[in-house]
Design an enzyme around this catalytic site. Structure first.
Site, PDB file in Angstrom:
ATOM      1  N   LEU A  82      -4.072 -13.858   5.083  1.00 16.90           N
ATOM      2  CA  LEU A  82      -2.862 -13.058   5.761  1.00 16.90           C
ATOM      3  C   LEU A  82      -3.608 -11.520   5.868  1.00 16.90           C
ATOM      4  CD1 LEU A  82       0.296 -14.321   4.519  1.00 16.90           C
ATOM      5  CD2 LEU A  82      -0.973 -14.998   6.355  1.00 16.90           C
TER       6      LEU A  82
ATOM      7  N   ARG B 222       0.432   3.030   4.479  1.00 20.01           N
ATOM      8  CA  ARG B 222       0.295   4.049   3.481  1.00 20.01           C
ATOM      9  C   ARG B 222      -1.294   4.295   3.061  1.00 20.01           C
ATOM     10  NH1 ARG B 222       3.372   1.210  -1.042  1.00 20.01           N
ATOM     11  NH2 ARG B 222       3.311  -0.537   0.251  1.00 20.01           N
TER      12      ARG B 222
ATOM     13  N   LYS C 193     -42.678   5.763   5.674  1.00 18.03           N
ATOM     14  CA  LYS C 193     -41.871   4.858   6.533  1.00 18.03           C
ATOM     15  C   LYS C 193     -42.764   3.998   7.135  1.00 18.03           C
ATOM     16  CE  LYS C 193     -41.640   4.830  10.674  1.00 18.03           C
ATOM     17  NZ  LYS C 193     -41.738   4.902  12.267  1.00 18.03           N
TER      18      LYS C 193
HETATM   19  C1  UD1 Z   1       5.063 -10.696  -1.104  1.00 19.94           C
HETATM   20  C2  UD1 Z   1       5.771 -11.878  -1.680  1.00 19.94           C
HETATM   21  C3  UD1 Z   1       6.260 -11.635  -3.201  1.00 19.94           C
HETATM   22  C4  UD1 Z   1       4.964 -11.367  -3.825  1.00 19.94           C
HETATM   23  C5  UD1 Z   1       4.298 -10.046  -3.492  1.00 19.94           C
HETATM   24  C6  UD1 Z   1       3.004 -10.083  -4.162  1.00 19.94           C
HETATM   25  C7  UD1 Z   1       6.906 -12.899   0.249  1.00 19.94           C
HETATM   26  C8  UD1 Z   1       8.267 -12.970   0.877  1.00 19.94           C
HETATM   27  N1  UD1 Z   1       6.786 -12.118  -0.903  1.00 19.94           N
HETATM   28  O1  UD1 Z   1       5.866  -9.768  -1.147  1.00 19.94           O
HETATM   29  O2  UD1 Z   1       6.805 -12.810  -3.671  1.00 19.94           O
HETATM   30  O3  UD1 Z   1       5.531 -11.000  -5.137  1.00 19.94           O
HETATM   31  O4  UD1 Z   1       3.847 -10.506  -1.931  1.00 19.94           O
HETATM   32  O5  UD1 Z   1       2.158  -8.852  -3.572  1.00 19.94           O
HETATM   33  O6  UD1 Z   1       6.065 -13.520   0.756  1.00 19.94           O
HETATM   34  N2  UD1 Z   1       1.884 -10.057   5.954  1.00 19.94           N
HETATM   35  C9  UD1 Z   1       1.608 -10.288   7.153  1.00 19.94           C
HETATM   36  N3  UD1 Z   1       2.415 -10.556   8.248  1.00 19.94           N
HETATM   37  C10 UD1 Z   1       4.010 -10.350   7.887  1.00 19.94           C
HETATM   38  C11 UD1 Z   1       4.146  -9.847   6.775  1.00 19.94           C
HETATM   39  C12 UD1 Z   1       3.091  -9.723   5.581  1.00 19.94           C
HETATM   40  O7  UD1 Z   1       0.379 -10.877   7.295  1.00 19.94           O
HETATM   41  O8  UD1 Z   1       4.718 -10.336   8.774  1.00 19.94           O
HETATM   42  C13 UD1 Z   1       0.720  -9.871   4.864  1.00 19.94           C
HETATM   43  C14 UD1 Z   1       0.570  -8.371   4.430  1.00 19.94           C
HETATM   44  O9  UD1 Z   1      -0.561  -7.752   5.371  1.00 19.94           O
HETATM   45  C15 UD1 Z   1       0.373  -8.253   3.085  1.00 19.94           C
HETATM   46  C16 UD1 Z   1       0.933  -9.697   2.644  1.00 19.94           C
HETATM   47  O10 UD1 Z   1       1.378 -10.412   3.725  1.00 19.94           O
HETATM   48  O11 UD1 Z   1      -0.989  -8.583   2.915  1.00 19.94           O
HETATM   49  C17 UD1 Z   1       1.987  -9.433   1.847  1.00 19.94           C
HETATM   50  O12 UD1 Z   1       2.955  -8.746   2.485  1.00 19.94           O
HETATM   51  P1  UD1 Z   1       4.077  -7.698   1.735  1.00 19.94           P
HETATM   52  O13 UD1 Z   1       4.964  -7.393   2.826  1.00 19.94           O
HETATM   53  O14 UD1 Z   1       3.187  -6.829   1.018  1.00 19.94           O
HETATM   54  O15 UD1 Z   1       4.963  -8.541   0.823  1.00 19.94           O
HETATM   55  P2  UD1 Z   1       5.739  -8.305  -0.293  1.00 19.94           P
HETATM   56  O16 UD1 Z   1       6.955  -7.902   0.098  1.00 19.94           O
HETATM   57  O17 UD1 Z   1       5.000  -7.316  -1.338  1.00 19.94           O
END
Ligand code: UD1
Ligand code: MG
Length: 454
Positions: free
Chosen positions: A9, A16, A348
Site C-alpha cells: 500500500l 506532512r 577518468k
Molecule cells: C492503520 C491501521 C491501524 C494500524 C496503523 C499502523 C487500518 C484501518 N488501520 O491505521 O490499525 O495501527 O495503520 O500504522 O488499517 N493507505 C492507502 N490507501 C488508503 C488509506 C491508506 O494506500 O485509502 C495506505 C497509506 O499510504 C499508509 C497505510 O495505508 O501507508 C496506512 O494508512 P493510514 O491512514 O496511515 O492508517 P492508520 O490510520 O495509521
C-alpha cells in the site's frame, strides 16, 4: 498454499512531507522507501507483487519500472481495506496475500518469514507499545485469542488501555481475503473501509488468527514526515555500523558513517568520520579510508590508504595504493597495485599501471599509463577536441615533466622523458627526452613600466 501474493500500500498522499514528490519515493539510505519494501518482498519469491499508488503518484510506477510488479491506482482513497481491494483483481486465490506498506521501509525478511511460518489462517504482525496512541488495538478474549482490531478513534476507554497494537502488516488466505473485503462497510468514525475489520470476520468464521512480533521495533516504524525519515535513517545507519563493527571494522565514530548500499569489508579496515559509501563497495584487508571520503561502486585492494576528502566513483583500486587527500577517481578508473594518486588529481576512464604516480594537480582522462611512470605536477591529458575523445598512452618508466599538456591521440614511449612545460602533440619516442619549449632568453636592461607621477 505455498504461493504468495504481496500487496504494497502506497497510496497515501504524504501531506506532512511537504513535498511535490510522493512520500514513498523519498530516500532512506539512498534508496526510495518503497524500493526497500520491494527488495524485501522479492526475497520471499512471490508469484505476484502489486503496488497500490495514489492519484498524483504516477511517478511511482515510473520510478519502480524495473520491478516485475503490477501498479494499480487507488482513487479516491477510501481506507486501507479499499486500497487492498484495488489489488484483488491481480491476485490468484490459490495463494496467500501479504500486505505491506510503502512507507514502512525497514521490514525485514526474517520477520516476514516468521509470519509465513506462523500457520494457516490470518497472521497479524503486532507490537507492544508503552504509548499505543493512534494505533489500532488488538482486542483479545479471556483466553487470549484475538477477537478483533479496533481503531483508536473507534475504541472504548478500556480498549484504549490495550498496549498491543496493529502494525498493519498482515497475511491472509487470498480467497478468504477477497470474501472479507467484499463485506467491508465504512460505518465507523472515519467513514473508511478498514482492512482491520477482516479480523473480526475471520474470528466469526472460526479462521485461526495468529500474531507475530518483529525482531526489532524499527522494522514496523512508518514514515509520515521528515523528522521520522531522519530518525529512521539514523536507526538504519547505526544498524549498519553495528554490523560492520561486529565484523571487526574500526569506525572512528559509528554515528558519522553513511552506508547507502552494500559495504563489504575485510579484516582490519579503518574508516574515519564522515565517509559515505554508495552502491556496491568492497574494502579489502587493512584498507584505511580518511575522513569525509565518498566511495561509490568501487573495490579497493588490500592495504590501500585513502587520505581524507577523496572521491572514488565506479573504479577499481589495487593493492597498497595511496589515494588523496582530495583525489578524484571518476568512472572507469583502474589503479594497479602500488599506484599513487595525490591531491587535486582527477582520473577518468584510465588505467594507471603498477607503481605509477600522479601526485599533484593533474587531469588524466582516457589514458593508459604503464608501470613506474611518474606524472609531474600539473600534467593534463587533452583528451577532448570539443566533439571527440582521444586516448593518451604513456608507456612503462616514462617521466612526464611538470605542467605538460599531452594532446591526444598521443603516445609517450617506454622510458621517454618529457621536459617540463611542454605541449606534446606528436608521439614522443621511447628512451629519449622530448620537449616543446621556446628557448629561454634574457633581455638585458629592460625596465618594468612605472606608474606616472601625479
Ligand atoms: C492503520 C491501521 C491501524 C494500524 C496503523 C499502523 C487500518 C484501518 N488501520 O491505521 O490499525 O495501527 O495503520 O500504522 O488499517 N493507505 C492507502 N490507501 C488508503 C488509506 C491508506 O494506500 O485509502 C495506505 C497509506 O499510504 C499508509 C497505510 O495505508 O501507508 C496506512 O494508512 P493510514 O491512514 O496511515 O492508517 P492508520 O490510520 O495509521
Ligand atoms: Mg489514517
Amino acid at each position: 498454499m505455498s504461493h504468495l501474493n504481496i500487496v504494497i500500500l502506497a497510496a497515501g498522499k504524504g501531506t506532512r512531507m511537504y513535498s511535490d514528490k510522493p512520500k514513498v519515493l523519498h530516500a532512506l539510505a539512498g534508496k526510495p522507501l518503497v524500493q526497500h519494501v520491494l527488495d524485501c518482498a522479492a526475497l520471499l519469491q512471490p508469484q505476484q507483487v502489486c503496488v497500490v499508488y495514489g492519484h498524483g503518484g504516477e511517478v511511482v510506477p515510473q520510478a519502480m519500472q524495473r520491478y516485475a510488479a503490477k501498479f494499480v491506482m487507488q482513487e479516491p482513497q477510501l481506507g486501507t481495506g479499499h486500497a487492498v481491494q484495488q489489488a484483488m483483481p491481480h491476485l490468484n486465490d490459490d495463494s496467500r496475500t501479504l500486505v505491506l506498506y510503502g512507507d514502512v521501509p525497514l521490514i525485514q525478511h526474517s520477520t516476514l518469514h516468521q509470519m509465513l511460518q506462523a500457520g494457516e489462517g490470518l497472521v497479524l504482525l503486532t507490537v507492544y507499545l508503552d504509548n499505543p496512541t493512534g494505533y489500532g488495538r488488538i482486542v483479545r478474549d479471556a483466553q487470549g485469542d484475538v477477537m478483533s482490531i479496533v481503531e483508536q478513534k473507534d475504541a472504548t476507554p478500556e480498549q484504549l488501555e490495550i498496549k498491543e497494537v496493529n502494525t498493519g502488516i498482515l497475511l491472509a488466505p487470498t480467497e478468504k481475503l477477497r470474501e472479507w473485503l467484499g463485506k467491508l462497510g465504512n460505518k465507523n468514525t472515519q467513514g473508511e473501509y478498514y482492512l482491520t475489520d477482516i479480523v473480526a470476520m475471520a474470528v466469526q468464521q472460526g479462521v485461526a488468527v495468529h500474531t507475530v512480533q518483529p525482531a526489532q521495533r524499527w522494522e514496523v516504524e512508518g514514515i509520515n514526515n521528515k523528522m521520522q525519515l531522519a530518525t529512521l535513517e539514523r536507526v538504519w545507519q547505526q544498524t549498519m555500523a553495528n554490523k560492520l563493527m561486529g565484523q571487526g571494522v574500526t569506525l572512528a565514530d559509528p554515528a558519522r558513517l553513511d552506508v547507502r548500499g552494500n559495504l563489504v569489508c575485510g579484516r582490519d579496515v579503518e574508516i574515519d568520520v564522515g565517509c559515505i559509501f554508495e552502491g556496491e563497495v568492497s574494502l579489502s584487508d587493512r584498507v584505511r579510508v580518511g575522513a569525509y571520503s565518498i566511495i561509490h561502486n568501487a573495490s579497493i585492494g588490500q592495504g590501500t590508504q585513502i587520505a581524507p576528502f577523496s572521491h572514488i566513483d565506479d573504479s577499481i583500486v589495487g593493492v597498497n595504493c595511496h589515494i588523496g587527500p582530495y583525489a578524484r577517481l571518476r568512472p572507469g578508473s583502474k589503479l594497479h597495485d602500488d599506484a599513487h594518486v595525490g591531491n587535486f588529481v582527477e582520473i577518468k576512464n584510465s588505467e594507471i599501471g603498477q607503481g605509477s604516480k600522479a601526485n599533484h594537480l593533474s587531469y588524466i582522462g582516457d589514458s593508459t599509463v604503464g608501470s613506474r611512470v611518474n606524472i609531474g605536477a600539473g600534467t593534463i591529458t587533452c583528451n577532448y577536441d570539443g566533439a571527440n575523445k582521444f586516448r593518451t598512452i604513456i608507456e612503462d618508466d616514462a617521466f612526464i615533466g611538470s605542467d605538460t599538456q599531452l594532446v591526444a591521440p598521443v603516445t609517450v614511449g617506454k622510458g621517454a622523458t618529457i621536459g617540463a612545460g611542454s605541449t606534446i602533440t606528436k608521439d614522443a619516442p621511447a628512451g629519449e627526452l622530448t620537449l616543446s619549449r621556446s628557448k629561454q632568453i634574457t633581455i638585458t636592461g629592460w625596465k618594468r613600466p612605472q606608474k606616472g607621477k601625479k
